[in-house]
Design a protein around this motif. Structure first.
Motif, short mmCIF file in Angstrom:
data_model
loop_
_atom_site.label_atom_id
_atom_site.label_comp_id
_atom_site.label_asym_id
_atom_site.label_seq_id
_atom_site.Cartn_x
_atom_site.Cartn_y
_atom_site.Cartn_z
N UNK A 1 0.40 -1.67 0.25
CA UNK A 1 0.11 0.19 0.19
C UNK A 1 0.73 1.75 0.00
N UNK A 2 1.66 1.37 0.20
CA UNK A 2 3.10 2.18 -0.35
C UNK A 2 2.92 2.80 -1.73
N UNK A 3 2.53 4.26 -1.22
CA UNK A 3 2.09 4.60 -2.52
C UNK A 3 3.80 5.33 -2.93
N UNK A 4 4.75 5.77 -2.09
CA UNK A 4 6.04 5.48 -2.85
C UNK A 4 6.06 4.49 -3.84
N UNK A 5 6.28 2.98 -3.45
CA UNK A 5 6.43 2.53 -4.35
C UNK A 5 5.71 1.41 -5.37
N UNK B 1 3.38 -2.26 -21.78
CA UNK B 1 1.65 -1.34 -22.12
C UNK B 1 0.47 -2.43 -21.06
N UNK B 2 0.52 -3.38 -20.69
CA UNK B 2 0.05 -4.03 -20.12
C UNK B 2 0.65 -4.56 -18.18
N UNK B 3 1.04 -3.71 -18.07
CA UNK B 3 2.21 -4.10 -16.70
C UNK B 3 1.89 -3.08 -16.27
N UNK B 4 0.62 -2.95 -15.32
CA UNK B 4 -0.13 -1.71 -14.90
C UNK B 4 0.82 -1.33 -13.23
N UNK B 5 1.03 -0.17 -13.10
CA UNK B 5 1.56 -0.17 -11.42
C UNK B 5 0.60 -0.32 -10.69
N UNK B 6 -0.47 -0.61 -10.15
CA UNK B 6 -1.80 -0.38 -9.46
C UNK B 6 -1.62 -1.69 -8.61
N UNK B 7 -0.80 -2.43 -8.78
CA UNK B 7 -1.01 -3.77 -7.94
C UNK B 7 1.26 -3.95 -7.50
N UNK B 8 1.32 -4.23 -6.88
CA UNK B 8 2.63 -4.51 -6.55
C UNK B 8 2.35 -5.43 -4.70
N UNK B 9 2.72 -6.61 -5.51
CA UNK B 9 2.68 -7.42 -3.58
C UNK B 9 4.36 -7.84 -2.85
N UNK B 10 3.79 -8.16 -1.91
CA UNK B 10 5.68 -8.68 -1.17
C UNK B 10 4.91 -10.18 -0.80
N UNK B 11 6.22 -10.48 -0.74
CA UNK B 11 5.94 -11.84 -1.47
C UNK B 11 7.13 -12.78 -0.29
N UNK B 12 7.03 -13.61 0.66
CA UNK B 12 7.94 -14.66 1.25
C UNK B 12 7.44 -15.59 0.20
#
Length: 658
Positions: free
Chosen positions: A415-419, A433-444
């Motif tokens: 949820x960190x806006x800067x990331x 063009x199809x890689x959206x920046x609207x979702x980034x996930x931290x994965x272990x």
């Protein structure tokens, strides 16, 4: 889309009667709902179906539907509300079947995601013979959610109005500011009304005067549409740039008298099966959709296994319609098991006939030995696919080779806006063009992971594999016939013809960030004819895929580089007939322990496409091409009616090109 109703069930019934149109099969029984057994077969239905005939004054609808009044349509809306109430009552009362009286049922916009939503429907049969659902908004039509073992017998879905403008071309201007003038066909919305809806894209398609052949297709939104007169319009749309050459309308043989369609397209579908399993469609017909015809979507460990028999996604007969759907005819994404499709016909879809796919994500950042930031193509894909237990394969961005295989132990949505802003900026710089920046996930992960920024992430499940596609007829699309990305499938005894792009692609696609790792695929006894037909008009194409039948990891358009990794296994292309391939008949790369044998190839390199394959240093007009891979058997294939200039039947990596 789950809701808790509790004591407000009575209020919900009132809203349904008012036309709200959101229905959940998880609702508790309530009093005051008619018992379907006590209802007359005449009660609550709209105008009954009758014989249809063409109406020259309305090319979108046949008679007698073209003569419906607003009073007729309102009756159909009321019938739709009543019918769905009865269906709910039947299920809640423990019945296992509901028979919809024959007729026409209409569903207006309700402000919700879908015009009809059934949720939690299990072990139930819906008989809908001679039944048509008319959808009145450009959004999801019929959505089935979290359901299991539901059988549909019959049912036709259509949209009114149609989600595209169409007409006849009256002038072609092919100079610097290229445009086409056309006169709107009766019965269709004006294109400026479609533009006013601000859709994500507006493809433009051009057809022969009789509407049979597809001449051109532009995936980009028109740069401008001008109204010239009461029913005449001027549309500016981009042609393609190929190897630095800006194609013109004349390159696609577009001329006065041709037909043209300007299309409203979104990601919605006429029928969507969401997180459901074992759904059966016998005789489902889709005549129109603002997006996909039939869509199936799964999530981690869930969804799929639908069966389609004698279904159709086609243009409505007795009309002058140019298209069936605005996007794919059938699309399955992220399901655990792919469909069984038998005895069906899909035609004139606005994109692929069938697309069975998984997802590809991107490593955004390596945090630690067992910790990554992963950016899916779109944020919701991460919500569906990234979960504890998910098996990931990390592929090197430069070679495509698998460098790590790990299992997810924990996931958090960033949820960190800067990331998120950094991801969006990187996407912009890389022109993905199809890689959206609207979702980034931290994965272990369960073990140390070997990865680098921008490596690819493949998923070991939810790739719509385990499919059977047999005895179908797929024809006339500006895009691909079929895209198959999962493992363990059969494509047998189908006819796939008149496709603007490839007839078949087995593999993953980096430009679309869509993928799986196909293995154990049987492609046998099919007929492929006149594929890549939109790509053979100008002799400067170095396109991918270059063949009628292709096995490959489709490269990024920004690099055009085929990656060398061997990713796919045991792909068997046997006993097929391939007629008039524009360039190669079969192209196989990135595969091992595979076979191309016993195929009959008629009129190879039919398009005489000059320069095809030049960007990777091959002559793409060879009959069968193996670009890379291990242990590929190419034998006992026959070639008939070869042109005099034909470069050769087979070219395999390691041989010197003449």
């Amino acid at each position: 889309m789950k809701k808790s109703y509790g004591v407000v069930a009575g209020a919900i019934v009132a809203l349904l009667l008012a036309g709200i149109g959101w229905y959940s099969m998880s609702m508790k029984p309530e009093s005051g709902v008619a018992d379907p057994e006590s209802a007359s077969s005449e009660e609550g239905i709209g105008l009954k179906p009758v014989a249809e005939v063409a109406d020259p004054s309305n090319l979108a609808l046949p008679k007698p539907y073209s003569a419906w009044t607003e009073q007729d349509k309102q009756s159909q809306r009321q019938a739709g509300q009543q019918m769905l109430q009865q269906l709910q009552s039947a299920f809640r009362s423990g019945k296992t079947e509901y028979v919809i009286p024959p007729g026409n049922y209409r569903f207006p916009d309700n402000g919700k995601r879908a015009l009809i939503t059934l949720q939690g429907l299990n072990h139930f049969r819906i008989v809908a013979k001679d039944v048509t659902f008319w959808m009145e908004a450009f959004k999801f039509g019929f959505e089935l959610v979290d359901s299991r073992d539901v059988v549909f017998e019959g049912l036709t879905i259509d949209y009114d109005p149609q989600p595209y403008a169409q007409g006849s071309i009256i002038a072609v201007h092919d100079e610097k500011d290229r445009y086409i003038d056309f006169e709107l066909d009766p019965g269709f919305l004006p294109p400026d009304q479609l533009l006013g809806k601000k859709p994500p894209n507006m493809p433009v398609a051009v057809f022969s005067p009789d509407g049979k052949d597809i001449k051109s297709w532009s995936y980009s939104k028109p740069s401008k549409i001008e109204k010239l007169g009461e029913r005449t319009y001027r549309v500016y749309f981009r042609t393609r740039v190929v190897n630095g050459y800006q194609t013109a309308y004349k390159d696609y043989l577009i001329e006065k008298g041709d037909k043209i369609a300007v299309i409203y397209r979104n990601g919605d579908s006429a029928m969507i099966v969401n997180r459901s399993e074992g759904i059966v469609f016998n005789g489902l017909t889709v005549y129109s959709s603002p997006g996909l015809g039939i869509r199936e979507t799964g999530s981690f460990g869930k969804g799929g296994g639908s069966k389609l028999t004698a279904c159709q996604v086609v243009r409505r007969p007795n009309t002058g319609r140019l298209l069936s759907t605005a996007a794919d005819a059938y699309h399955s994404a992220f399901t655990v098991k792919g469909p069984v499709i038998e005895g069906c016909e899909f035609a004139y879809a606005g994109d692929d006939m069938i697309n069975l796919r998984g997802g590809i994500s991107t490593v955004f950042e390596v945090i630690g030995e067992q910790e990554l930031l992963i950016a899916p193509r779109q944020g919701f894909e991460g919500d569906l696919l990234l979960a504890p237990g998910a098996k990931l394969k990390i592929a090197d961005q430069h070679t495509g080779g698998i460098r790590s295989e790990v299992t997810v132990t924990r996931v958090e949505r960033v949820t960190d806006r800067s990331i998120l802003d950094q991801a969006a900026q990187l996407k912009k710089e890389l022109k993905l063009t199809l890689w959206s920046g609207d979702g980034v996930f931290r994965v272990w992960t369960d073990r140390p992971v070997d990865a680098a920024q921008l490596d690819y992430v493949f998923y070991g499940q939810n790739d719509s594999g385990g499919f059977t596609i047999r005895n179908n007829y797929f024809h006339h699309t500006p895009a691909r016939g079929l895209l198959l990305q999962g493992a363990n499938g059969v494509l047998e005894n189908n006819k796939i013809e008149y496709t603007g792009a490839a007839g078949l692609i087995v593999g993953a696609e980096l430009p679309w960030m869509a993928g799986g790792l196909p293995a154990n695929i049987e492609i046998r006894g099919n007929t492929f004819a006149d594929n890549n037909s939109l790509h053979g008009l100008k002799a400067i194409l170095g396109m991918y895929p270059i063949a009628s039948v292709n096995v490959l990891l489709t490269p990024l358009e920004t690099t055009g580089k085929l990656l060398p990794a061997v990713l796919f296994r045991n792909i068997r292309i046997t006993g097929n007939t391939i007629v008039r391939p524009q360039a190669a008949a079969v192209f196989i790369a990135n595969a091992e322990d595979s076979e191309v044998s016993g195929n009959r190839i008629i009129q190879p390199a039919y398009g005489n496409v000059q320069g095809v394959g030049c960007n990777v240093g091959i002559d793409g007009n060879y009959g069968i091409i193996q670009y890379n891979g291990d242990n590929i058997a190419i034998e006992n294939n026959t070639f008939e009616q070869k042109p005099e200039w034909f470069p050769g039947e087979v070219w395999q990596a390691g041989e010197r090109q003449p």
